[in-house]
Enzyme design. Structure first.
Site, mmCIF file in Angstrom:
data_model
loop_
_atom_site.group_PDB
_atom_site.id
_atom_site.type_symbol
_atom_site.label_atom_id
_atom_site.label_comp_id
_atom_site.label_asym_id
_atom_site.label_seq_id
_atom_site.Cartn_x
_atom_site.Cartn_y
_atom_site.Cartn_z
ATOM 1 N N HIS A 58 34.351 3.704 18.847
ATOM 2 C CA HIS A 58 34.251 2.453 19.609
ATOM 3 C C HIS A 58 32.794 2.152 19.958
ATOM 4 O O HIS A 58 32.297 1.033 19.743
ATOM 5 C CB HIS A 58 35.101 2.582 20.882
ATOM 6 N N GLU A 59 32.090 3.154 20.468
ATOM 7 C CA GLU A 59 30.690 2.967 20.858
ATOM 8 C C GLU A 59 29.800 2.726 19.644
ATOM 9 O O GLU A 59 28.845 1.947 19.708
ATOM 10 C CB GLU A 59 30.201 4.183 21.653
ATOM 11 N N ASP A 201 33.564 -4.251 28.249
ATOM 12 C CA ASP A 201 33.516 -5.186 27.127
ATOM 13 C C ASP A 201 34.063 -6.557 27.495
ATOM 14 O O ASP A 201 33.483 -7.589 27.146
ATOM 15 C CB ASP A 201 34.296 -4.609 25.939
#
Length: 397
Positions: A58-59, A201
């Protein structure tokens, strides 16, 4: 925090680290599942590690999307509450920030989709196998179909059919349970990350949309306040719930703190937009030679109001920064008065060139860096950048 990390390597040119407190999370998970036996402990730890693999991807989604816009990533750190990708800066253009913010959850959407396909495939195979066993068991009970010489194998088939009927498809341990759990967690990560709680996010998506209609600073202010409301709701829900896991309240605290910190940073950055270090620096600041002993430094500092002094070599080049707090603690701890400024200086402190853009410098600074030495092209000291009075000095210009 940065000195309390373990390196996990470098991928796509970006360093990956895990904070030491991650071990506490694994210990907590092991403790929670201990009553189920070693197998359940191992399964729970595997789930946690797999989840954080998804968090890592994800990062990297954020980081690689930012790279497309020419923005580098300092590093990625895994914490018990999730992952943090330190970008050199956030895109100033709203639609670019929107892309970078969505890129992380998009990775989890892909992972969840792949896992769901795998799960459905496995379910189809499991149902087919169950159908075959059930058919075999039915044949055992039919005298007209099964010959007497073949009846030797029927008890095993009947037992397998019984076990198939009693088995739980999503039992606490097993490959199906693993895939199912990981798929659900990735779906949950997408939903959770899209909550409009800045600087998560969803909060960045909200800020980018607002920035399309108003100033960047105002959009950040509104998004950070909405983030505070979300954090408060999360904290209230945690206190009203079973309170078994501290993670939700830790995330709420992170949202509140990080959101307000970034909002303040944006406020300062916007105030100095278009300025370089030379425009707002303190000219001809006090400095200390690297061979000056502690006894002399303490006397010199009594007539100075600055919180830090640049440390210069005999040639006049800056070699580090010496903070008043360091001098004070050294005296209190009985450090040898002959200890020099060069020995006590922070040699890793950021040194700014006089023509460096403040928009580029400020986002890269460590939290404890409030006073920065400003140098010319040859490394000679020309000024001191004081972040505590930065906005006031920018207004004077």
């Amino acid at each position: 925090m940065l000195k309390q990390r373990l390196s996990l390597g470098k991928y796509f040119g970006i360093g990956l680290y895990v904070h030491w407190t991650f071990g506490l999370l694994l210990a907590f998970v092991a403790f929670q599942s201990w009553e189920g036996g070693l197998a359940e402990v191992a399964f729970s730890i595997v789930i946690v590690l797999s989840v954080f693999l998804c968090v890592t991807l994800h990062e990297y989604g954020h980081s690689l999307a930012a790279r497309r816009f020419g923005i580098g990533t300092v590093d990625i750190t895994l914490l018990p509450i999730g992952g943090v990708a330190r970008l050199e800066r956030m895109p100033r253009v709203p639609w670019k920030e929107l892309v970078v913010a969505v890129a992380g959850p998009a990775v989890n959407v892909v992972i969840a989709s792949v896992l769901l396909v795998v799960l459905l495939t496995m379910l189809g195979s499991e149902m087919f196998a169950g159908l075959m066993v059930d058919t075999g068991a039915a044949m055992v009970g039919s005298e007209s179909v099964v010959a007497e010489s073949e009846a030797v194998t029927t008890p095993a088939m009947a037992e397998a059919a019984a076990e198939m009927e009693d088995a739980s498809l999503f039992g606490p341990i097993g490959i199906l349970s693993y895939v199912y759990t990981l798929a659900l967690i990735n779906v949950a990560l997408v939903i959770f990350n899209m909550i409009p709680a800045f600087p998560m996010d969803g909060g960045r998506v909200l800020r980018s949309v607002l920035a399309m209609m108003m100033s960047y600073a105002k959009a950040t202010y509104i998004a950070s306040r909405i983030g505070l409301v979300c954090a408060a709701i999360m904290a209230v829900m945690w206190f009203a719930g079973d309170q078994q896991s501290p993670v939700p309240v830790l995330i709420a605290m992170f949202i509140a703190y990080a959101g307000m910190s970034e909002a303040k940073q944006v406020e300062v950055t916007e105030a100095v937009r278009g300025l370089v270090a030379r425009d707002v620096m303190i000219q001809n600041p006090p400095s200390v030679s690297m061979d000056t002993p502690l006894a002399t430094i303490s006397q010199t500092w009594q007539s100075s109001s600055v919180a830090a002094m640049p440390v210069v070599s005999l040639a006049g080049t800056v070699v580090g920064i010496l903070r008043l707090s360091t001098v004070s603690s050294s005296i209190q701890n009985g450090v040898d008065p002959a200890t020099t400024a060069g020995q006590m200086a922070d040699h890793d402190a950021t040194i700014v060139r006089q023509h460096d853009s403040l928009e580029d410098v400020l986002p890269t600074l460590a939290r404890n860096e409030r006073q920065l030495a400003v140098v010319d092209a040859s490394g000679q000291l020309v000024g001191l950048l004081d972040l505590d009075s930065l906005r006031i000095r920018a207004a004077l210009g």
